[in-house]
Design a protein around this motif. Structure first.
Motif, PDB file in Angstrom:
ATOM      1  N   MET A   1      13.534  31.636  94.036  1.00  0.00           N
ATOM      2  CA  MET A   1      12.385  32.539  93.524  1.00  0.00           C
ATOM      3  C   MET A   1      13.425  34.011  94.304  1.00  0.00           C
ATOM      4  O   MET A   1      14.048  34.862  93.361  1.00  0.00           O
TER       5      MET A   1
ATOM      6  N   LEU B   1      10.032  26.938  95.744  1.00  0.00           N
ATOM      7  CA  LEU B   1       9.934  27.515  94.372  1.00  0.00           C
ATOM      8  C   LEU B   1      10.043  28.879  94.932  1.00  0.00           C
ATOM      9  O   LEU B   1      11.547  30.358  94.356  1.00  0.00           O
TER      10      LEU B   1
ATOM     11  N   VAL C   1      15.541  27.187  89.568  1.00  0.00           N
ATOM     12  CA  VAL C   1      14.721  28.580  89.074  1.00  0.00           C
ATOM     13  C   VAL C   1      16.025  28.911  88.754  1.00  0.00           C
ATOM     14  O   VAL C   1      15.696  29.476  87.772  1.00  0.00           O
TER      15      VAL C   1
ATOM     16  N   ARG D   1      12.388  34.454  88.331  1.00  0.00           N
ATOM     17  CA  ARG D   1      11.143  34.180  88.178  1.00  0.00           C
ATOM     18  C   ARG D   1       9.899  33.334  86.992  1.00  0.00           C
ATOM     19  O   ARG D   1       9.578  33.752  86.569  1.00  0.00           O
TER      20      ARG D   1
END
Length: 221
Positions: free
Chosen positions: A117, A113, A95, A123
């Motif tokens: 994020m 994830l 990320v 994102r």
């Protein structure tokens, strides 16, 4: 192939993509070319950047961490795509580094994830990888499991933009690309990450928004 050939190879691939778009009556520039730079070092990548290529793909987080920060410092508008399998414990690093992740394929990765994020306030766009040919060794969610995984990803507020597939190597790719396009349409997803050096023109005619081309740009490994 030498690095001196890079502009010519890039121009040829772009011409082939443009021709496939015309044949399919798609808008010019509808397809993003991702240059797959895995296993290639900065000296091999730099000529493609100089020739105007901006989207690149890597298979491994660690390899990308070693070479891309310096390349991006020199050329800030580069776009980096993770196209290989992603371990949940590498989600944080992925990320932080990548602008798009093409290998979302299981609930544990959705959770990892989502946390990453939030932590990084970044994102990256996500493509759900579908095991289109029922080949578990390739990764990807089974076609039957796609609705449930998409529901989980959307509930976790992941930015899912499309689907990705790698069709069976020994079979004609077109039916698999057509199936992925139908699945994406059924689920309201605009993105289609499909097509590599041997079949990217077919993928473009069937609606690919992103093609992942390595050998045609860098030469055989």
């Amino acid at each position: 192939m030498t690095t001196d050939d890079a502009p010519q190879r890039l121009a040829e691939v772009r011409d082939r993509i443009a021709r496939a778009e015309r044949l399919a009556k798609r808008p010019a520039g509808a397809t993003t070319l991702i240059a797959i730079s895995k296993t290639h070092e900065a000296p091999a990548i730099a000529p493609l950047i100089a020739a105007g290529q901006r989207a690149f793909g890597e298979n491994r987080v660690q390899e990308a961490q070693a070479k891309w920060p310096a390349l991006r410092e020199a050329t800030p508008d580069l776009e980096l795509h993770l196209v290989g399998q992603l371990q949940s414990n590498k989600a944080d690093d992925a990320v932080a580094l990548f602008d798009a992740i093409h290998s979302l394929d299981r609930p544990s990765l959705v959770a990892a994830l989502a946390k990453a994020m939030d932590r990084h306030d970044r994102r990256p766009a996500c493509f759900v990888q579908v095991d289109i040919g029922d080949e578990p060794q390739k990764g990807g969610v089974a076609v039957a499991g796609l609705p449930a995984l998409l529901a989980e990803a959307r509930a976790a507020e992941l930015p899912v933009v499309g689907l990705m597939c790698v069709p069976p190597l020994e079979l004609e790719a077109a039916p698999w690309f057509a199936l992925l396009a139908k699945l994406a349409e059924d689920h309201g997803l605009p993105g289609l990450s499909m097509g590599m050096s041997g079949d990217y023109e077919t993928a473009v005619t069937l609606g690919a928004t992103h093609v992942r081309v390595g050998t045609a740009l860098f030469g055989a490994r």
